[in-house]
Design an enzyme around this catalytic site. Structure first.
Site, mmCIF file in Angstrom:
data_model
loop_
_atom_site.group_PDB
_atom_site.id
_atom_site.type_symbol
_atom_site.label_atom_id
_atom_site.label_comp_id
_atom_site.label_asym_id
_atom_site.label_seq_id
_atom_site.Cartn_x
_atom_site.Cartn_y
_atom_site.Cartn_z
ATOM 1 N N SER A 192 0.926 -1.103 0.016
ATOM 2 C CA SER A 192 0.009 -0.044 0.080
ATOM 3 C C SER A 192 1.142 1.302 0.155
ATOM 4 O O SER A 192 1.596 1.313 -0.933
ATOM 5 C CB SER A 192 -1.120 0.028 1.273
ATOM 6 N N GLU A 314 -9.731 -4.851 -3.941
ATOM 7 C CA GLU A 314 -8.668 -3.893 -3.092
ATOM 8 C C GLU A 314 -9.764 -2.768 -2.216
ATOM 9 O O GLU A 314 -9.851 -2.461 -0.987
ATOM 10 C CB GLU A 314 -7.841 -3.041 -3.795
ATOM 11 N N HIS A 413 -7.996 -5.209 -0.030
ATOM 12 C CA HIS A 413 -6.705 -4.704 0.593
ATOM 13 C C HIS A 413 -6.505 -5.202 1.800
ATOM 14 O O HIS A 413 -7.034 -5.412 2.746
ATOM 15 C CB HIS A 413 -7.032 -3.224 0.529
#
Length: 508
Positions: A192, A314, A413
């Protein structure tokens, strides 16, 4: 006790399950007082033997008592500005010159810590005979607030978080041999925001020769990063929220006041249908010369070996459990699509997303759109660009869905993290991982974990326990799908890429 005599000074660590571990090792001078919002400076070292048996403070950040409903928390007290330290795991502090894996945590640029138990380097070190380093760096206002060129020493730029990471990387190069590591074989991995950091680092001229390969897990390369001029508008809003009129007053505030103002900035900058990011890297032309998504296409960075991937859903991480999105109607989602594709194309794009996911409602369409424009499509564009060169990338998509919340999170995610680290015992607090079938979970974790190790050791993720994984090349676009059955597929996400190519032809 484990002992190391490194150039900055002697360290006393611990032995943990056969590994020598050194915690809270300072790599930079404390960024406090007048050094708040200044570039990182190398740590001067110490005399005597420094205790390295316990973690130090994490970077100051917002903290929810009881954690959040997805990760169960992403940063734990104590917090302190004096946080520029790193942790090291090594099979032995000898002269074996093992490959080195440096981990940069994510957290939306506002949360996380390199010393979180879920980011322990123990599994990688033990299973891969690697030296693993995990770093803390300044986040939130302390790392990302742009204070303006007049406040900066000449040539220092805006991104103090990046100066922290570069200083840490140089520390690793200069000292890791004392811990059994090879300074000429450094892989930097991040997830990320940490993957954005990893790419940014790789593109710096100052990093040339420091990084051999990178692992980019779910980089949000679709973020529109601001110029210094645009950043100053957000800085002015932050100062108003903090109740100060000058930078001198802001520098004098205790850090908890900065965290309080950060909460207010979330409120002011959040837009419906967009991932909330009160702080962002600044493309200042000094510390960050270009968008990190472009960094691995230029200069010496173009030859760095790259693995890149994303999760299938995500955006479900931030939106699937939010009632404001669960009740979205088609008109509002179509209006959000129009931001990206224009009003004429938006209805057709909405229909395309509906077709791609049978039974999709408006919230599903929105989340798939955000996943594509923020994560999947920008990663594919990097893969496409590298496929035109002699240095392609290894691409993957993580597809195994979470079970929690009746499956609403999907392959969200962060879900791939415990699989790559193969340390589910350290994720027991995270609702995201609850209820997974242990046999499927552990089998997939072994496959992914060994692939990450193989890549860190050789630049090639293939190992005997998985199907052949070829690089993402022009004509094949091979992408590894990590699911209950691991499969290498050609052009796995091509529909998303082709759909978003429409935006390249749309007038600004």
């Amino acid at each position: 006790m484990a002992h190391v005599h490194a150039p900055p000074g002697s360290l006393r660590g611990t032995f943990e399950d056969g590994l020598a571990v050194f915690r809270a090792v300072p790599y930079a001078a404390p960024p406090v007082g007048e050094q708040r919002w200044r570039p990182a400076r190398p740590h001067p070292g110490w005399t005597g033997t420094r205790d390295a048996t316990a973690d130090g403070p994490s970077a100051p950040q917002m903290h929810l008592e009881g954690g959040d409903p997805v990760l169960g928390g992403h940063g734990s007290p104590p917090f302190d500005e004096d946080c520029l330290t790193l942790d090291i795991w090594t099979p032995a502090a000898d002269d074996a010159r093992r490959p080195v894996l440096v981990w940069i945590h994510g957290g939306g640029f506002v949360s996380g810590s390199g010393s979180l138990p879920n980011y322990s380097g123990a599994t990688f070190s033990r299973d891969g005979d690697l030296v693993v380093v995990s770093i803390n760096y300044r986040i939130g206002a302390l790392g990302y607030l742009y204070t303006g060129s007049e406040d900066e020493p000449k040539g220092s730029g805006a991104n103090h978080w990046l100066t922290d990471q570069l200083t840490a990387l140089r520390w690793v190069r200069d000292n890791i041999a004392a811990f059994g590591g090879d300074p000429d074989s450094i892989t930097v991995a991040g997830q990320s925001g940490g993957a954005v950091s990893t790419a940014a680092l790789a593109g710096l001229p100052e990093s040339q020769g420091l990084i051999r390969r990178v692992i980019l897990m779910s980089p949000p390369f679709g973020l529109d990063l601001p110029t210094p001029e645009a950043s100053l508008e957000r800085t002015a809003a932050f100062m108003e929220l903090a109740g100060v009129k000058t930078l001198a007053e802001l520098r004098a505030l205790p850090w908890p006041a900065l965290i309080g103002a950060t909460g207010g900035l979330f409120g002011r900058t959040t837009r419906w249908g967009y991932w909330p990011t009160p702080f962002l890297p600044v493309i200042d032309g000094v510390t960050l010369p270009r968008h990190p998504a472009e960094s691995l296409l230029h200069g010496a960075a173009a030859g760095i070996e790259v693995m890149i991937g994303w999760t299938r859903e995500e955006a479900n991480f931030g939106f699937a459990l939010n009632e404001a999105y669960a009740t979205a109607d088609p008109d509002r989602v179509t209006a959000r699509i129009a931001d990206t594709f224009g009003p004429e194309a938006a209805p057709g794009v909405y229909a395309a997303y509906e077709r791609a996911r049978p039974g999709a409602g408006p919230a599903d369409v929105l989340m798939d759109l955000i996943t594509d424009e923020l994560f999947r499509v920008p990663a594919l564009r990097l893969a496409e660009a590298r496929a035109q060169t002699e240095h392609p990338v290894w691409a993957y998509q993580f597809d195994l869905p979470a079970v929690a919340y009746d499956g609403r999170l999907g392959a969200a995610h962060c879900l791939e993290l415990p699989f790559a680290f193969a340390n589910f015992d350290q994720w027991a607090h995270a609702p995201l991982t609850a209820g997974l079938n242990p046999a499927v979970r552990d089998g997939l974790a072994r496959t992914m974990h060994e692939a990450w190790i193989a890549f860190a050791r050789t630049g090639d993720p293939n190992h005997p326990g998985m199907p052949r994984w070829n690089p993402y090349e022009k004509g094949t676009r091979t992408t590894m799908r990590f699911d209950s059955v691991v499969t290498a597929l050609d052009d796995l996400a091509g529909d998303s890429l082709r759909l978003h190519e429409r935006t390249a032809d749309r007038p600004a």
